[in-house]
Design a protein around this motif. Structure first.
Motif, mmCIF file in Angstrom:
data_model
loop_
_atom_site.group_PDB
_atom_site.id
_atom_site.type_symbol
_atom_site.label_atom_id
_atom_site.label_comp_id
_atom_site.label_asym_id
_atom_site.label_seq_id
_atom_site.Cartn_x
_atom_site.Cartn_y
_atom_site.Cartn_z
ATOM 1 N N LEU A 87 0.875 -1.177 0.000
ATOM 2 C CA LEU A 87 0.000 0.000 0.000
ATOM 3 C C LEU A 87 0.912 1.226 0.000
ATOM 4 O O LEU A 87 1.367 1.667 1.046
ATOM 5 C CB LEU A 87 -0.902 0.005 1.237
ATOM 6 N N THR B 151 2.843 4.581 0.209
ATOM 7 C CA THR B 151 2.676 5.850 0.900
ATOM 8 C C THR B 151 3.689 6.831 0.334
ATOM 9 O O THR B 151 4.683 6.454 -0.279
ATOM 10 C CB THR B 151 2.904 5.704 2.414
ATOM 11 N N GLY C 105 -0.793 8.760 2.991
ATOM 12 C CA GLY C 105 -1.296 7.649 2.187
ATOM 13 C C GLY C 105 -2.777 7.797 1.905
ATOM 14 O O GLY C 105 -3.551 8.156 2.796
ATOM 15 N N ILE C 106 -3.164 7.533 0.669
ATOM 16 C CA ILE C 106 -4.567 7.585 0.266
ATOM 17 C C ILE C 106 -4.901 6.291 -0.460
ATOM 18 O O ILE C 106 -4.231 5.946 -1.443
ATOM 19 C CB ILE C 106 -4.852 8.784 -0.656
ATOM 20 N N PRO C 107 -5.876 5.542 0.009
ATOM 21 C CA PRO C 107 -6.235 4.295 -0.685
ATOM 22 C C PRO C 107 -6.862 4.600 -2.044
ATOM 23 O O PRO C 107 -7.205 5.750 -2.340
ATOM 24 C CB PRO C 107 -7.238 3.648 0.258
ATOM 25 N N GLU D 65 -0.278 2.879 6.710
ATOM 26 C CA GLU D 65 -0.750 1.806 5.830
ATOM 27 C C GLU D 65 -1.806 0.936 6.497
ATOM 28 O O GLU D 65 -2.689 0.383 5.827
ATOM 29 C CB GLU D 65 0.438 0.989 5.351
ATOM 30 N N MET E 154 -4.884 2.894 5.839
ATOM 31 C CA MET E 154 -5.214 2.793 4.424
ATOM 32 C C MET E 154 -5.920 1.471 4.133
ATOM 33 O O MET E 154 -6.887 1.417 3.367
ATOM 34 C CB MET E 154 -3.954 2.906 3.578
ATOM 35 N N ALA F 174 -7.766 7.615 4.237
ATOM 36 C CA ALA F 174 -6.562 8.383 3.973
ATOM 37 C C ALA F 174 -5.938 8.719 5.323
ATOM 38 O O ALA F 174 -6.653 8.945 6.305
ATOM 39 C CB ALA F 174 -6.900 9.653 3.210
#
Length: 415
Positions: A51, A53, A75-77, A104, A107, A112
């Motif tokens: 994931l 970042t 971090g933004i999914p 993470e 996320m 976010a």
């Protein structure tokens, strides 16, 4: 008037002015609530990850009249087109930094997230040490206990003020990202990060939910630092920098997660802190919960459950305790719950000496309580052991996460 007396009076007057000059409160500067901070990539931290970042620096608050940089992981999914996700601000504690894995984790839950270093460092050990490497020439003040020795500085140059404003800048940055719903952002912090969370939500109302882990106010009364904070020269720190000065202004729901034997933030201080908050308060107290980052401070299910409810509108909150009465040695607790409450237990200690100062060594025990459904929720009843000196009742729905009553203390604590 002789010259000695004149000089002494002038010195006293100057001292009083100096104290008055410092007697401001921690606030969030207005510009930091709306001004999106400039950002630059920290390319060294662009590691591969399941994931991904982003490691970055954002413009922090001014320190001693100069600009600063704050390192953060953002971090933004993956966000479907036309949709948004909620966000969360992650505040590290003492010895900590911006933790990529923490970002993470959230996320992976559909949030976010941003985690920033609040002591002017990056998450890399300085050569030959176990201390985080400082950002050259552009970090802010030293943090945590170092704030005790900063009282001769203007309030804006003291670490609690700086850190709260750096958090505000992170919140503004997170809320400005594409795909992030700026109206659904929460905050959680561990230990000193919980301390900062308590202050932050008293001066920045932009969060929908807050979860301080361990951290609370009334540190002079009882905490790992109480001997230091009871010294006369620490009066100003207690006035300006203790969360007790800000909790009465909290406007969003707040969840405290803590343990019975926490060495830094004991339950008595947490109890006093919770009593100041006018907004809804939930407590989730676990017997002998370890203190720290990682699994103990970052993974409590109570935080995920409550965040999902307030930020996503999903699931159910923890049971809400609305009444707790003691009569003839019987504790009766009532409340409401979205899910059936399946069990309850009394956590108690019979220790008399350690209640006063050595709370880390208290011998807490658990006994089951009777629990049954009511038209509005639940009721739990238990006989309090005759020798109990402190106790809490926990109720659990099918998720087996505790929702706790206030702390009851039978014997007076020693100040």
């Amino acid at each position: 008037m002789n010259s000695f007396f004149t000089l002494a009076l002038a010195g006293l007057f100057c001292t009083e002015l100096s104290v008055l000059a410092q007697s401001e409160t921690i606030t969030v500067e207005e510009r930091y609530l709306s001004e999106i901070p400039a950002v630059e990539d920290a390319t060294f931290f662009s590691w591969n990850s399941q994931l991904p970042t982003r490691g970055l620096y954002y413009d922090g608050p001014e320190y001693q009249g100069k600009p600063t940089k704050v390192f953060a992981f953002l971090g933004i999914p993956e966000v479907p087109e036309g949709k948004t996700v909620p966000g969360i601000v992650l505040v590290h504690g003492g010895g900590g930094t911006a933790f990529r894995e923490w970002v993470e984790l959230w996320m992976s839950r559909g949030y976010a997230a941003i985690a920033m270093d609040l002591c002017g460092a990056i998450p890399v050990y300085a050569p030959g040490t176990h201390s985080w490497m400082r950002i050259p020439d552009s970090g802010g003040p030293a943090g945590w206990d170092a704030s005790f020795s900063q009282l001769d500085q203007p309030i804006a140059d003291q670490w609690p003020y700086y850190a709260v404003n750096a958090i505000a800048r992170a919140r503004t940055l997170l809320g400005s990202q594409s795909g992030v719903d700026t109206d659904r952002i929460a905050i959680t912090g561990v230990s000193w990060g919980g301390y900062l969370t308590c202050i932050t939500v008293g001066v920045d109302s932009r969060y929908v939910f807050a979860a301080p882990i361990y951290g609370c106010g009334f540190l002079r009364d009882k905490s790992a630092w109480m001997e230091t904070l009871r010294k006369p020269e620490m009066a100003l720190w207690n006035e300006l920098c203790d969360p007790a000065a800000y909790l009465a202004s909290v406007s969003m729901p707040i969840l405290w997660v803590a343990g019975t034997n926490d060495g830094a933030y004991p339950l008595e201080s947490l109890q006093k802190s919770a009593e100041l908050v006018p907004a809804p308060v939930t407590r989730s107290i676990t017997m002998r919960m370890p203190h720290g980052h990682g699994g103990s401070g970052e993974l409590p299910e109570a935080v995920r459950i409550t965040a999902d409810y307030f930020c996503k509108g999903e699931g159910a909150p923890l049971p809400a305790i609305s009444g707790a009465t003691v009569y003839n040695g019987i504790l009766t607790v009532s409340g409401t719950a979205k899910l059936p409450v399946v069990r309850a237990e009394l956590l108690f200690t019979s220790d008399r000496e350690n209640v006063k100062k050595n709370w880390v060594d208290l011998n807490w025990k658990a006994i089951p309580a009777e629990c049954h459904a009511t038209p509005d929720g639940f009721e739990a009843v238990v006989a309090i052991p005759a020798d109990a000196t402190q106790y809490i009742l926990n109720v659990y729905d099918q998720r087996d996460v505790p929702a706790s009553t206030r702390l009851f203390t039978v014997i007076p604590e020693e100040n």
